[in-house]
Design a protein around this motif. Structure first.
Motif, PDB file in Angstrom:
ATOM      1  N   GLU A  62       0.812  -1.213   0.000  1.00  0.00           N
ATOM      2  CA  GLU A  62       0.000   0.000   0.000  1.00  0.00           C
ATOM      3  C   GLU A  62       0.851   1.271   0.000  1.00  0.00           C
ATOM      4  O   GLU A  62       0.347   2.346  -0.293  1.00  0.00           O
ATOM      5  CB  GLU A  62      -0.953  -0.003   1.193  1.00  0.00           C
ATOM      6  N   LEU A  63       2.130   1.166   0.302  1.00  0.00           N
ATOM      7  CA  LEU A  63       2.995   2.340   0.320  1.00  0.00           C
ATOM      8  C   LEU A  63       3.286   2.853  -1.088  1.00  0.00           C
ATOM      9  O   LEU A  63       3.641   4.014  -1.261  1.00  0.00           O
ATOM     10  CB  LEU A  63       4.298   2.029   1.064  1.00  0.00           C
ATOM     11  N   ARG A  64       3.193   2.013  -2.077  1.00  0.00           N
ATOM     12  CA  ARG A  64       3.326   2.378  -3.490  1.00  0.00           C
ATOM     13  C   ARG A  64       4.386   3.436  -3.747  1.00  0.00           C
ATOM     14  O   ARG A  64       4.107   4.612  -3.892  1.00  0.00           O
ATOM     15  CB  ARG A  64       1.999   2.873  -4.039  1.00  0.00           C
ATOM     16  N   SER A  65       5.589   3.001  -3.853  1.00  0.00           N
ATOM     17  CA  SER A  65       6.720   3.887  -4.092  1.00  0.00           C
ATOM     18  C   SER A  65       7.388   3.544  -5.415  1.00  0.00           C
ATOM     19  O   SER A  65       7.387   2.384  -5.830  1.00  0.00           O
ATOM     20  CB  SER A  65       7.735   3.747  -2.953  1.00  0.00           C
ATOM     21  N   GLN A  66       7.971   4.541  -6.070  1.00  0.00           N
ATOM     22  CA  GLN A  66       8.746   4.304  -7.279  1.00  0.00           C
ATOM     23  C   GLN A  66      10.072   3.636  -6.941  1.00  0.00           C
ATOM     24  O   GLN A  66      10.665   2.956  -7.752  1.00  0.00           O
ATOM     25  CB  GLN A  66       9.021   5.631  -8.008  1.00  0.00           C
ATOM     26  N   GLY A  67      10.556   3.863  -5.712  1.00  0.00           N
ATOM     27  CA  GLY A  67      11.833   3.308  -5.285  1.00  0.00           C
ATOM     28  C   GLY A  67      11.658   2.049  -4.461  1.00  0.00           C
ATOM     29  O   GLY A  67      10.599   1.418  -4.449  1.00  0.00           O
ATOM     30  N   ALA A  68      12.714   1.697  -3.767  1.00  0.00           N
ATOM     31  CA  ALA A  68      12.730   0.491  -2.938  1.00  0.00           C
ATOM     32  C   ALA A  68      11.792   0.625  -1.741  1.00  0.00           C
ATOM     33  O   ALA A  68      11.697   1.696  -1.134  1.00  0.00           O
ATOM     34  CB  ALA A  68      14.143   0.215  -2.454  1.00  0.00           C
ATOM     35  N   VAL A  69      11.109  -0.445  -1.415  1.00  0.00           N
ATOM     36  CA  VAL A  69      10.295  -0.537  -0.204  1.00  0.00           C
ATOM     37  C   VAL A  69      10.743  -1.803   0.505  1.00  0.00           C
ATOM     38  O   VAL A  69      10.775  -2.880  -0.085  1.00  0.00           O
ATOM     39  CB  VAL A  69       8.786  -0.600  -0.512  1.00  0.00           C
ATOM     40  N   LEU A  70      11.088  -1.652   1.763  1.00  0.00           N
ATOM     41  CA  LEU A  70      11.620  -2.760   2.549  1.00  0.00           C
ATOM     42  C   LEU A  70      10.912  -2.817   3.891  1.00  0.00           C
ATOM     43  O   LEU A  70      10.776  -1.794   4.557  1.00  0.00           O
ATOM     44  CB  LEU A  70      13.125  -2.555   2.749  1.00  0.00           C
ATOM     45  N   GLY A  71      10.463  -3.985   4.287  1.00  0.00           N
ATOM     46  CA  GLY A  71       9.867  -4.175   5.603  1.00  0.00           C
ATOM     47  C   GLY A  71      10.880  -4.799   6.539  1.00  0.00           C
ATOM     48  O   GLY A  71      11.602  -5.724   6.169  1.00  0.00           O
ATOM     49  N   LEU A  72      10.945  -4.259   7.760  1.00  0.00           N
ATOM     50  CA  LEU A  72      11.852  -4.762   8.793  1.00  0.00           C
ATOM     51  C   LEU A  72      11.025  -5.104  10.024  1.00  0.00           C
ATOM     52  O   LEU A  72      10.390  -4.215  10.597  1.00  0.00           O
ATOM     53  CB  LEU A  72      12.898  -3.703   9.146  1.00  0.00           C
ATOM     54  N   LEU A  73      11.024  -6.363  10.408  1.00  0.00           N
ATOM     55  CA  LEU A  73      10.262  -6.807  11.571  1.00  0.00           C
ATOM     56  C   LEU A  73      11.218  -7.319  12.641  1.00  0.00           C
ATOM     57  O   LEU A  73      11.972  -8.249  12.386  1.00  0.00           O
ATOM     58  CB  LEU A  73       9.287  -7.921  11.205  1.00  0.00           C
ATOM     59  N   ASP A  74      11.173  -6.709  13.807  1.00  0.00           N
ATOM     60  CA  ASP A  74      11.887  -7.213  14.982  1.00  0.00           C
ATOM     61  C   ASP A  74      10.829  -7.912  15.821  1.00  0.00           C
ATOM     62  O   ASP A  74      10.021  -7.262  16.482  1.00  0.00           O
ATOM     63  CB  ASP A  74      12.535  -6.052  15.752  1.00  0.00           C
ATOM     64  N   VAL A  75      10.790  -9.236  15.759  1.00  0.00           N
ATOM     65  CA  VAL A  75       9.716 -10.000  16.373  1.00  0.00           C
ATOM     66  C   VAL A  75      10.140 -10.505  17.749  1.00  0.00           C
ATOM     67  O   VAL A  75      11.030 -11.358  17.868  1.00  0.00           O
ATOM     68  CB  VAL A  75       9.290 -11.182  15.472  1.00  0.00           C
ATOM     69  N   ASP A  76       9.517  -9.945  18.769  1.00  0.00           N
ATOM     70  CA  ASP A  76       9.675 -10.417  20.146  1.00  0.00           C
ATOM     71  C   ASP A  76      11.131 -10.407  20.619  1.00  0.00           C
ATOM     72  O   ASP A  76      11.512 -11.192  21.480  1.00  0.00           O
ATOM     73  CB  ASP A  76       9.079 -11.817  20.274  1.00  0.00           C
ATOM     74  N   ASP A  77      11.954  -9.567  20.031  1.00  0.00           N
ATOM     75  CA  ASP A  77      13.378  -9.517  20.367  1.00  0.00           C
ATOM     76  C   ASP A  77      14.045 -10.886  20.235  1.00  0.00           C
ATOM     77  O   ASP A  77      15.041 -11.176  20.893  1.00  0.00           O
ATOM     78  CB  ASP A  77      13.605  -8.962  21.778  1.00  0.00           C
ATOM     79  N   GLU A  78      13.492 -11.746  19.361  1.00  0.00           N
ATOM     80  CA  GLU A  78      14.022 -13.093  19.151  1.00  0.00           C
ATOM     81  C   GLU A  78      14.659 -13.265  17.771  1.00  0.00           C
ATOM     82  O   GLU A  78      15.636 -13.992  17.620  1.00  0.00           O
ATOM     83  CB  GLU A  78      12.917 -14.138  19.321  1.00  0.00           C
ATOM     84  N   PHE A  79      14.077 -12.653  16.748  1.00  0.00           N
ATOM     85  CA  PHE A  79      14.563 -12.802  15.376  1.00  0.00           C
ATOM     86  C   PHE A  79      14.032 -11.631  14.553  1.00  0.00           C
ATOM     87  O   PHE A  79      13.189 -10.869  15.016  1.00  0.00           O
ATOM     88  CB  PHE A  79      14.123 -14.140  14.763  1.00  0.00           C
ATOM     89  N   PHE A  80      14.554 -11.500  13.329  1.00  0.00           N
ATOM     90  CA  PHE A  80      14.012 -10.465  12.450  1.00  0.00           C
ATOM     91  C   PHE A  80      13.607 -11.060  11.118  1.00  0.00           C
ATOM     92  O   PHE A  80      14.054 -12.144  10.726  1.00  0.00           O
ATOM     93  CB  PHE A  80      14.993  -9.298  12.260  1.00  0.00           C
ATOM     94  N   VAL A  81      12.724 -10.338  10.445  1.00  0.00           N
ATOM     95  CA  VAL A  81      12.252 -10.712   9.120  1.00  0.00           C
ATOM     96  C   VAL A  81      12.455  -9.502   8.213  1.00  0.00           C
ATOM     97  O   VAL A  81      12.167  -8.375   8.610  1.00  0.00           O
ATOM     98  CB  VAL A  81      10.756 -11.107   9.129  1.00  0.00           C
ATOM     99  N   LEU A  82      12.951  -9.739   7.005  1.00  0.00           N
ATOM    100  CA  LEU A  82      13.036  -8.714   5.972  1.00  0.00           C
ATOM    101  C   LEU A  82      12.052  -9.092   4.874  1.00  0.00           C
ATOM    102  O   LEU A  82      11.968 -10.263   4.491  1.00  0.00           O
ATOM    103  CB  LEU A  82      14.444  -8.632   5.386  1.00  0.00           C
ATOM    104  N   LEU A  83      11.298  -8.110   4.398  1.00  0.00           N
ATOM    105  CA  LEU A  83      10.328  -8.318   3.325  1.00  0.00           C
ATOM    106  C   LEU A  83      10.540  -7.233   2.282  1.00  0.00           C
ATOM    107  O   LEU A  83      10.784  -6.074   2.630  1.00  0.00           O
ATOM    108  CB  LEU A  83       8.892  -8.161   3.825  1.00  0.00           C
TER     109      LEU A  83
END
Length: 172
Positions: free
Chosen positions: A53-74
């Motif tokens: 939904e952010l709809r950008s012409q450039g890069a869009v990256l999701g960063l999730l710090d989940v429960d201070d246990e691991f991270f996810v990049l999307l």
């Protein structure tokens, strides 16, 4: 280690996991970061939808710090989404990590001894065009003495959005 339930009401799920979900957006050569909803920490589809939904012409990256246990990049792509989880073994306890492995079509080994040590899984080249090659991301993901927020801060430094990420994370 906290375990969330997909069936839990949204209000309970919002409070169930510490951490953060942030989108980093690059437009016109500049980075900006925005907070995603708390639901993005427990529901991968929500995180993907919010990033799209952010709809950008450039890069869009999701960063999730989940429960201070691991991270996810999307990272949304024209044909789907590129994904990376810092600890595949987290799929045993966290639905969002299990959903990442499901989308990647990766099964955990049946041998319980193989699950003793965490390992990163997914597209390790997800940030290669932004200045973080796959081998360096793998090394960073395997730095188990670092907390996930520290690993994500290092990713931000390497890709050029550390200050913007810190501003959003510190504002919580």
């Amino acid at each position: 280690m906290a375990v969330q339930s997909i069936e839990a009401p949204a209000g309970v799920r919002d409070e169930a996991l510490p951490g953060y979900a942030v989108a980093a957006i690059r437009e016109d050569g500049r980075w900006r970061c925005v907070r995603l909803t708390a639901e993005a920490l427990v529901d991968l589809d929500t995180a993907i939808t919010e990033l799209r939904e952010l709809r950008s012409q450039g890069a869009v990256l999701g960063l999730l710090d989940v429960d201070d246990e691991f991270f996810v990049l999307l990272r949304p792509t024209p044909g789907g989404v590129a994904l990376m989880v810092s600890d595949a073994v987290a799929a045993l306890d966290y639905d969002v990590a299990a959903d990442v492995l499901d989308l990647l079509r990766i099964d955990l080994p049946a041998d319980e001894d193989a699950l003793d040590e965490p390992w990163p899984e997914g597209d390790l080249a997800i940030l290669a065009d932004l200045g973080l090659p796959a081998d360096e991301l793998e090394v960073l993901a395997n730095e188990f003495e670092l907390w996930p927020d520290e690993q994500l801060a290092a990713i931000g430094r390497r890709c050029g959005f550390a200050a913007e990420l810190a501003e959003v994370v510190d504002a919580r």
